[in-house]
Design an enzyme around this catalytic site. Sequence first.
Site, short mmCIF file in Angstrom:
data_model
loop_
_atom_site.label_atom_id
_atom_site.label_comp_id
_atom_site.label_asym_id
_atom_site.label_seq_id
_atom_site.Cartn_x
_atom_site.Cartn_y
_atom_site.Cartn_z
N THR A 61 0.85 -1.20 0.00
CA THR A 61 0.00 0.00 0.00
C THR A 61 0.88 1.23 0.00
OG1 THR A 61 -1.96 1.01 1.03
CG2 THR A 61 -0.28 0.16 2.53
N ASN A 62 0.32 2.40 0.28
CA ASN A 62 1.11 3.62 0.41
C ASN A 62 0.46 4.49 1.48
OD1 ASN A 62 -0.86 5.54 -0.86
ND2 ASN A 62 -0.56 4.14 -2.58
#
Length: 212
Positions: free
Chosen positions: A22-23
């Site tokens: 993810t980020n």
Amino acid sequence: MAHIVITSGPTRQYLDPVRYLTNSSSGKMGACLAESALRLGHQVTVVSGPVQVSYPTDACVLSVVTTQEMLEATQRCFAMADGLIGAAAPCDYMPVEIAPQKLSKTGRGLQLALQETPDIVATLGALKRMDQWVVGFALETEDVRFRAIVKMAKKRCDMIVSNSAEAMNSPDNSVEIIKRDGEVVEQATGPKSFVADRILHQIQKHLIEHQP
Ligand code: C5P
């Protein structure tokens, strides 16, 4: 009144049932854009990845997890909408294979094979009708304006918001709002709520009311 779809937040791409890529996108910019659009009297649908932020209660919110799910939900809503603002930070890569059980450590490290996910803004930029518009975001650390303009053309956006790398997971943003012809129509710096108001003002002027 326009119907505006806003993509917001990160997406997740699972490697196994408990681990994912993810980020650090918070969804804050998407939430502020939704508030600004509602204040102008527009109908708003937010397609959001997993976030902590709260979206305005007057917005219709569709929760998704992966980039593919975000694409499918956005595509469905966009068919009935006037415009799309791509404020999400979807994962650009996903594992080629998702392990059905939790991966166990072997003491030998792990090589991940990744493939690209679909690009939501580019897909809808290519599919949009003559009466629809698409606004993208660009986050670059060098040749910032030039790369934003190249991105706008590549993804067939009608406007692009070039924002600073510090924007990720921050209460503030600093942006340049650039029209299709390359003209920088506004530079705005400040809390995301202020920046969102300025972005919606420019969308209203150039894409909804089509003023020169
Ligand atoms: O290519 P890059 O990720 O820098 O482009 C940013 C713009 O593209 C943003 O508007 C973002 O929401 C959108 N995007 C997308 N789908 C992806 C990756 C980015 O819609 N898979």
